[in-house]
Enzyme design. Sequence first.
Site, PDB file in Angstrom:
ATOM      1  N   ASN A   9       0.869  -1.169   0.000  1.00  0.00           N
ATOM      2  CA  ASN A   9       0.000   0.000   0.000  1.00  0.00           C
ATOM      3  C   ASN A   9       0.911   1.225   0.000  1.00  0.00           C
ATOM      4  O   ASN A   9       1.489   1.566   1.023  1.00  0.00           O
ATOM      5  CB  ASN A   9      -0.891  -0.014   1.251  1.00  0.00           C
ATOM      6  CG  ASN A   9      -1.734   1.250   1.361  1.00  0.00           C
ATOM      7  OD1 ASN A   9      -1.804   2.046   0.418  1.00  0.00           O
ATOM      8  ND2 ASN A   9      -2.367   1.448   2.510  1.00  0.00           N
ATOM      9  N   LYS A  11       0.099   4.244  -0.320  1.00  0.00           N
ATOM     10  CA  LYS A  11      -0.541   5.446   0.232  1.00  0.00           C
ATOM     11  C   LYS A  11      -0.314   6.623  -0.732  1.00  0.00           C
ATOM     12  O   LYS A  11      -0.271   6.409  -1.940  1.00  0.00           O
ATOM     13  CB  LYS A  11      -0.020   5.711   1.648  1.00  0.00           C
ATOM     14  CG  LYS A  11      -0.129   4.443   2.518  1.00  0.00           C
ATOM     15  CD  LYS A  11       0.108   4.659   3.977  1.00  0.00           C
ATOM     16  CE  LYS A  11      -0.041   3.344   4.725  1.00  0.00           C
ATOM     17  NZ  LYS A  11       0.066   3.492   6.167  1.00  0.00           N
ATOM     18  N   HIS A  95      -9.365   1.353   5.122  1.00  0.00           N
ATOM     19  CA  HIS A  95      -8.078   1.587   5.783  1.00  0.00           C
ATOM     20  C   HIS A  95      -8.276   2.582   6.932  1.00  0.00           C
ATOM     21  O   HIS A  95      -9.081   3.515   6.819  1.00  0.00           O
ATOM     22  CB  HIS A  95      -7.066   2.133   4.767  1.00  0.00           C
ATOM     23  CG  HIS A  95      -5.671   2.105   5.307  1.00  0.00           C
ATOM     24  ND1 HIS A  95      -5.215   3.054   6.190  1.00  0.00           N
ATOM     25  CD2 HIS A  95      -4.653   1.217   5.132  1.00  0.00           C
ATOM     26  CE1 HIS A  95      -3.961   2.756   6.523  1.00  0.00           C
ATOM     27  NE2 HIS A  95      -3.595   1.650   5.897  1.00  0.00           N
ATOM     28  N   GLU A  97      -6.624   5.019   7.849  1.00  0.00           N
ATOM     29  CA  GLU A  97      -6.420   6.430   7.480  1.00  0.00           C
ATOM     30  C   GLU A  97      -7.670   7.010   6.822  1.00  0.00           C
ATOM     31  O   GLU A  97      -7.972   8.195   6.978  1.00  0.00           O
ATOM     32  CB  GLU A  97      -5.176   6.549   6.572  1.00  0.00           C
ATOM     33  CG  GLU A  97      -3.903   6.317   7.382  1.00  0.00           C
ATOM     34  CD  GLU A  97      -2.746   5.699   6.624  1.00  0.00           C
ATOM     35  OE1 GLU A  97      -2.768   5.696   5.385  1.00  0.00           O
ATOM     36  OE2 GLU A  97      -1.816   5.207   7.285  1.00  0.00           O
ATOM     37  N   GLU A 164      -4.883  -4.390  10.873  1.00  0.00           N
ATOM     38  CA  GLU A 164      -3.854  -3.375  11.021  1.00  0.00           C
ATOM     39  C   GLU A 164      -4.088  -2.602  12.315  1.00  0.00           C
ATOM     40  O   GLU A 164      -4.897  -1.649  12.335  1.00  0.00           O
ATOM     41  CB  GLU A 164      -3.892  -2.402   9.834  1.00  0.00           C
ATOM     42  CG  GLU A 164      -3.654  -3.059   8.502  1.00  0.00           C
ATOM     43  CD  GLU A 164      -3.107  -2.076   7.471  1.00  0.00           C
ATOM     44  OE1 GLU A 164      -2.063  -2.366   6.890  1.00  0.00           O
ATOM     45  OE2 GLU A 164      -3.715  -1.007   7.273  1.00  0.00           O
ATOM     46  N   GLY A 170       3.055   2.773  10.628  1.00  0.00           N
ATOM     47  CA  GLY A 170       4.019   3.852  10.410  1.00  0.00           C
ATOM     48  C   GLY A 170       4.777   4.268  11.656  1.00  0.00           C
ATOM     49  O   GLY A 170       5.431   5.309  11.672  1.00  0.00           O
ATOM     50  N   SER A 209       3.959  -1.646  10.264  1.00  0.00           N
ATOM     51  CA  SER A 209       5.413  -1.714  10.430  1.00  0.00           C
ATOM     52  C   SER A 209       6.004  -3.080  10.069  1.00  0.00           C
ATOM     53  O   SER A 209       6.933  -3.552  10.733  1.00  0.00           O
ATOM     54  CB  SER A 209       5.807  -1.295  11.851  1.00  0.00           C
ATOM     55  OG  SER A 209       5.429   0.060  12.083  1.00  0.00           O
TER      56      SER A 209
HETATM   57  P1  13P Z   1       3.391   0.760   7.519  1.00  0.00           P
HETATM   58  O1  13P Z   1       3.886  -0.542   6.957  1.00  0.00           O
HETATM   59  O2  13P Z   1       4.099   1.958   6.985  1.00  0.00           O
HETATM   60  O3  13P Z   1       3.332   0.713   9.022  1.00  0.00           O
HETATM   61  O4  13P Z   1       1.862   0.920   7.020  1.00  0.00           O
HETATM   62  C1  13P Z   1       0.988  -0.121   7.190  1.00  0.00           C
HETATM   63  C2  13P Z   1      -0.259   0.159   6.456  1.00  0.00           C
HETATM   64  O5  13P Z   1      -1.028   1.021   6.842  1.00  0.00           O
HETATM   65  C3  13P Z   1      -0.523  -0.603   5.231  1.00  0.00           C
HETATM   66  O6  13P Z   1      -1.828  -0.399   4.785  1.00  0.00           O
END
Ligand code: 13P
Length: 247
Positions: A9, A11, A95, A97, A164, A170, A209
């Site tokens: 992903n 983003k 997601h 976010e 997640e 992140g 992560s």
């Molecule tokens: P990270 O791997 O940067 O922690 O992000 C995970 C994520 O949100 C994947 O959708």
Amino acid sequence: MRKPFIAANWKMNKTIGETKSFLDEFIPLVKDAKDVDIIIAPPFTSLGIASAMLKDTNIQLSAQDIFYEEKGAFTGEVSPVMLADAGCEHVIIGHSERRQYFHETDEIVNKKIKAARKQGLDVIFCIGESLEERESGKTLDVLEREVENGLKDVPADGIVVAYEPIWAIGTGKTATIEQAQEAHKYIRERLASIYGNKANEIRILYGGSVTPDNVDSLMACEDVDGALVGGASLKPDSFARIVKFKK
Ligand code: 13P
């Protein structure tokens, strides 16, 4: 046997030129990777170039979001038909976010999942608790609510679930193996209460992560069937190592 599913992903990262450079390097790195589904979800603006470059490769294309209407006066939105037309086979829905910054509710997530499936797109359905929810002992309640509301009246086919934990996204803080397995096992039980035995075929990904250093131990968990990778998917060598995890 559930086939491992490793998804990137990206983003809001990578221009069209950067997408091209990544794929030029990444495609040869994983061309021999077998028995694993490899998925890349670039931003909308890079779907065109990615779709062209991924043709005849072992890598599949995903979008990061979708809107639930087919067409019409919805400025800025992208429909299921448009994503399929752009070459997507998958779409990430729900997601954290999107839920956090764009106020997506379980109800909206459910509508998006139905719209995607109607168009034949496979869905990477994201769920997970915040730090506050974990610390107040609400993790399993949150997962139960998100699974039941998100998948309401949705058949099992074409659904992949991504667990997640928001506090691990992140942050460099990965869930421990025990935390991941506990959550994944619980999610599978919830799926079984909806789908019966078919729940054993649904892949449950871990996200938060994931790196080349921790992917092997996460993938060793009984109910972890893959990974949804953010930061570590932005570099070809790092994402290729994750795709080639060792069990
Ligand atoms: P990270 O791997 O940067 O922690 O992000 C995970 C994520 O949100 C994947 O959708």
